[in-house]
Design an enzyme around this catalytic site. Structure first.
Site, PDB file in Angstrom:
ATOM      1  CG  HIS A 103      25.641 -19.447 -22.508  1.00  0.00           C
ATOM      2  ND1 HIS A 103      24.523 -20.098 -22.968  1.00  0.00           N
ATOM      3  CD2 HIS A 103      26.117 -18.747 -23.557  1.00  0.00           C
ATOM      4  CE1 HIS A 103      24.326 -19.802 -24.229  1.00  0.00           C
ATOM      5  NE2 HIS A 103      25.289 -18.994 -24.616  1.00  0.00           N
ATOM      6  NE  ARG A 107      25.577 -12.989 -29.295  1.00  0.00           N
ATOM      7  CZ  ARG A 107      25.767 -12.370 -28.143  1.00  0.00           C
ATOM      8  NH1 ARG A 107      26.813 -11.580 -27.970  1.00  0.00           N
ATOM      9  NH2 ARG A 107      24.930 -12.549 -27.158  1.00  0.00           N
ATOM     10  CB  ALA A 119      30.707 -19.955 -30.118  1.00  0.00           C
ATOM     11  CB  CYS A 162      32.090 -24.767 -30.119  1.00  0.00           C
ATOM     12  SG  CYS A 162      33.004 -23.214 -30.298  1.00  0.00           S
TER      13      CYS A 162
HETATM   14 FE1  CFM Z   1      20.296 -15.847 -25.189  1.00  0.00          FE
HETATM   15 FE2  CFM Z   1      19.555 -16.518 -27.395  1.00  0.00          FE
HETATM   16 FE3  CFM Z   1      22.074 -16.940 -26.524  1.00  0.00          FE
HETATM   17 FE4  CFM Z   1      21.170 -14.411 -27.021  1.00  0.00          FE
HETATM   18 FE5  CFM Z   1      22.275 -14.545 -29.505  1.00  0.00          FE
HETATM   19 FE6  CFM Z   1      20.637 -16.627 -29.860  1.00  0.00          FE
HETATM   20 FE7  CFM Z   1      23.118 -17.106 -29.002  1.00  0.00          FE
HETATM   21 MO1  CFM Z   1      22.682 -16.275 -31.387  1.00  0.00          MO
HETATM   22  S1  CFM Z   1      19.138 -14.637 -26.598  1.00  0.00           S
HETATM   23  S2  CFM Z   1      22.348 -15.214 -25.451  1.00  0.00           S
HETATM   24  S3  CFM Z   1      21.937 -12.816 -28.252  1.00  0.00           S
HETATM   25  S4  CFM Z   1      20.276 -17.863 -25.984  1.00  0.00           S
HETATM   26  S5  CFM Z   1      20.939 -14.900 -31.049  1.00  0.00           S
HETATM   27  S6  CFM Z   1      18.546 -17.146 -29.129  1.00  0.00           S
HETATM   28  S7  CFM Z   1      21.974 -18.167 -30.347  1.00  0.00           S
HETATM   29  S8  CFM Z   1      24.107 -15.476 -29.811  1.00  0.00           S
HETATM   30  S9  CFM Z   1      23.880 -18.001 -27.206  1.00  0.00           S
HETATM   31  C1  HCA Z   2      27.010 -18.214 -31.768  1.00  0.00           C
HETATM   32  C2  HCA Z   2      26.620 -16.830 -32.198  1.00  0.00           C
HETATM   33  C3  HCA Z   2      25.338 -16.780 -32.971  1.00  0.00           C
HETATM   34  C4  HCA Z   2      25.477 -17.360 -34.350  1.00  0.00           C
HETATM   35  C5  HCA Z   2      24.392 -16.876 -35.232  1.00  0.00           C
HETATM   36  C6  HCA Z   2      24.107 -17.545 -36.521  1.00  0.00           C
HETATM   37  C7  HCA Z   2      24.947 -15.291 -33.059  1.00  0.00           C
HETATM   38  O1  HCA Z   2      26.148 -19.031 -31.455  1.00  0.00           O
HETATM   39  O2  HCA Z   2      28.183 -18.461 -31.717  1.00  0.00           O
HETATM   40  O3  HCA Z   2      24.215 -18.760 -36.663  1.00  0.00           O
HETATM   41  O4  HCA Z   2      23.684 -16.792 -37.402  1.00  0.00           O
HETATM   42  O5  HCA Z   2      23.866 -14.938 -32.655  1.00  0.00           O
HETATM   43  O6  HCA Z   2      25.746 -14.518 -33.569  1.00  0.00           O
HETATM   44  O7  HCA Z   2      24.326 -17.457 -32.262  1.00  0.00           O
END
Ligand code: CFM
Ligand code: HCA
Length: 542
Positions: A195, A96, A65, A62
């Site tokens: 983001h 995370r 998150a 969401c």
């Molecule tokens: Fe960028 Fe990602 Fe993301 Fe990320 Fe992550 Fe991710 Fe995420 Mo999980 S590099 S910031 S550190 S888009 S692993 S592929 S989904 S938290 S929002």
């Molecule tokens: C997020 C965080 C997450 C979840 C990872 C997962 C992460 O999207 O809220 O589903 O294992 O990297 O911790 O993407």
């Protein structure tokens, strides 16, 4: 005997859609793309960043998150308070695996989970007083440089004015920057909206506060690197060895002062474009700092990214040093690669991660001689697939640091990958700015399958049809995939591993994947379709 499926990509797409009602199938069909479809040579388009159809078990998270967990989660010396029910704060707290190093004297509030623990009476009578008390308590206990407040779904529904509360508290304290994020979980269609909200607020309330420039000859910001499993530590080690000063990382291992000093960098290096492109654009528009795309996942990509930085500064001393560092680091990488190649070469992978890793990690897999059969993002936008970025039209008020943004993404034509150079030129003449960098589609072989917002049903179906040697995704996918007899690697949290970035990270990853694809344990699993192969009549099996 191992069953080998001989399926055309079109058969697979058809099979993935077969069980959906017609309307759902029509929408999903636009999000499942056969890369550069064989019947036409034109580059393929993909539908992305649209609402998940209710009833589908999405892998997405969401907006809260994306804002609180992803962008602000790794900030160690800001007290991050969740205004909401306790679960939102708890489940976004360090799951995370973002690491930090405060040094011997630095503040680190990451071991604490701060929440207003909203109850029924707060929903009925309003939660602003409770929030003000929580901010006050945090201030009294820690005297932090900054306190950030994050809205969860109920906050938007009952209308608590978190910004007014923060403004009041900031004025009351005088020496603590208190600001809030309207990142209610339901806003937008995924983490991605979070983001954007986080980027805007950090830029408006924090960046530019510290007027003293840090020392360093070649100063960069590393944008979109979150120090998962220590990735940022490894990148910092390499940058330091090259003599490059990392002014601020958004936001892995970051501190309040780093954000406040970001405007002093000469160059922004964007690692995860999806999560931080807004800050890159705002830094460029307001402070004239150009940005380039980098990728430190994969040894070759790391070398390439360092050379790109060297090229930007165009300084012989730096360029020589970068070459020396690459020459020093590569022999160990090559030795590890040679060790695993006999086991990994020719093996296959699938990658379904948030908004950039499904792309970046393909570099590591190709270094191991492994092919990606299918990949996609949870919440990326079309530019992340198609590799063209349109810079938003930003109006910047230099005094108040307020950013007023016009969302250009509403016009999908801008992202149409079929544009000719002439059409791009015409758009540029009309005032649009483009940056070009490779998206996921460009990297993948012809005939591979690119899928946006993959869901649980399709994930299992894909594995059943294509039987990859390793499947990469997140915690929600881990166990259902393992039950099908296929090894599963978490590319979000890295399970308990990492770092995987940089040179040392590549070595770690080679060994980890070798371990997974070479293990016999998975072949002992019996997947449901092995017991009752209902697809026997439909497809050709050996
Ligand atoms: Fe960028 Fe990602 Fe993301 Fe990320 Fe992550 Fe991710 Fe995420 Mo999980 S590099 S910031 S550190 S888009 S692993 S592929 S989904 S938290 S929002
Ligand atoms: C997020 C965080 C997450 C979840 C990872 C997962 C992460 O999207 O809220 O589903 O294992 O990297 O911790 O993407």
């Amino acid at each position: 005997t191992k069953k080998v499926v001989q399926l055309m990509p079109t058969d697979i797409k058809e099979e993935l859609l077969a069980k959906y009602p017609p309307k759902v199938a029509r929408k999903r069909a636009k999000q499942i793309m056969i890369n550069e479809a064989t019947e036409s040579e034109a580059p393929s388009e993909i539908l992305a960043n649209v609402r998940t159809i209710p009833g589908i078990i999405t892998m997405r998270g969401c907006t809260y998150a994306g804002c609180k967990g992803v962008i602000m989660g790794p900030t160690r010396d800001i007290v991050n308070i969740t205004h909401g029910p306790i679960g939102c704060g708890f489940y976004s707290w360090l799951t995370r695996r973002n690491q930090t190093d405060p040094g011997p004297d630095g503040d680190n509030y990451m071991p604490y989970c701060f929440s207003t623990d909203m109850q029924d009476q707060d929903i009925i009578f309003g939660g602003e007083k409770k929030l003000a008390a929580a901010i006050e308590e945090a201030y009294e206990l820690f005297h932090p440089k900054g306190i950030c407040v994050f809205a969860t779904c109920p906050v938007g529904l009952i209308g608590d004015d978190i910004h007014a509360v923060c403004k009041k508290m900031k004025a009351k304290f005088g020496d603590c920057n208190v600001f809030a994020f309207s990142c209610e979980g339901y806003k937008g269609v995924s983490q991605s909206a979070g983001h954007h909200i986080a980027n805007n607020q950090v830029f408006s309330h924090l960046v530019g506060e510290n007027e003293t420039p840090p020392e360093g000859e070649y100063k960069i910001n590393l944008l979109g690197e979150y120090n998962i499993g220590g990735d940022g530590f490894e990148i910092d080690r390499i940058l330091k060895k090259c003599g490059i000063t990392n002014v601020s990382t958004f936001s892995g291992n970051s501190s309040y002062e780093q954000f406040a000093s970001a405007q002093h960098a000469d160059l922004d290096c964007v690692m995860c474009h999806r999560s931080i492109n807004y800050v890159a654009d705002m830094l460029e528009t307001k402070y004239g700092i150009p940005w380039i795309k980098v990728n430190f996942i994969g040894a070759e990509s790391t070398a390439k990214s360092l050379r790109k930085i060297g090229e930007y500064f165009a300084d012989k001393k730096l360029i020589d040093r970068i070459e020396a560092v690459i020459a020093e680091e590569m022999p160990d990488v090559e030795a590890a690669r040679a060790e695993v190649l006999p086991n990994t070469e020719g093996k296959t992978a699938m990658l379904f991660v948030g908004g950039s890793r499904a792309h970046h990690y393909q570099d590591l897999f190709s270094e191991m001689g492994m092919k990606t059969l299918s990949a996609g993002y949870e919440f990326a936008h079309r530019d992340d697939y198609e590799g063209r970025h349109v810079i938003p039209d930003l109006k910047v008020d230099a005094d108040s640091r307020n950013i007023e943004e016009i969302e250009v993404e509403a016009d999908p034509e801008l992202y149409n990958p079929r544009k000719t150079p002439d059409e791009i030129k015409a758009l540029e003449d009309a005032g649009y700015k483009f940056k070009h960098y490779a998206g996921l589609n460009e990297q993948m072989d012809k005939g591979t399958i690119v899928i946006d917002d993959l869901n649980q049903y399709e994930a299992e179906k894909l594995v059943e049809l294509l039987k990859p040697d390793v499947f990469c995704a997140g915690i929600k996918e881990k166990y259902s995939i393992q039950k099908t007899g296929v090894p599963m690697k978490q590319l979000h949290s890295y399970d308990s591993g990492g770092p995987y970035a940089g040179f040392k990270g590549a070595i770690n990853f080679y060994h980890e994947i070798d371990r997974l694809v070479s293990s016999k344990v998975w072949s002992y699993m019996k997947a449901p379709w092995q017991e009752s192969p209902e697809l026997t009549g439909t497809f050709v099996w050996e």
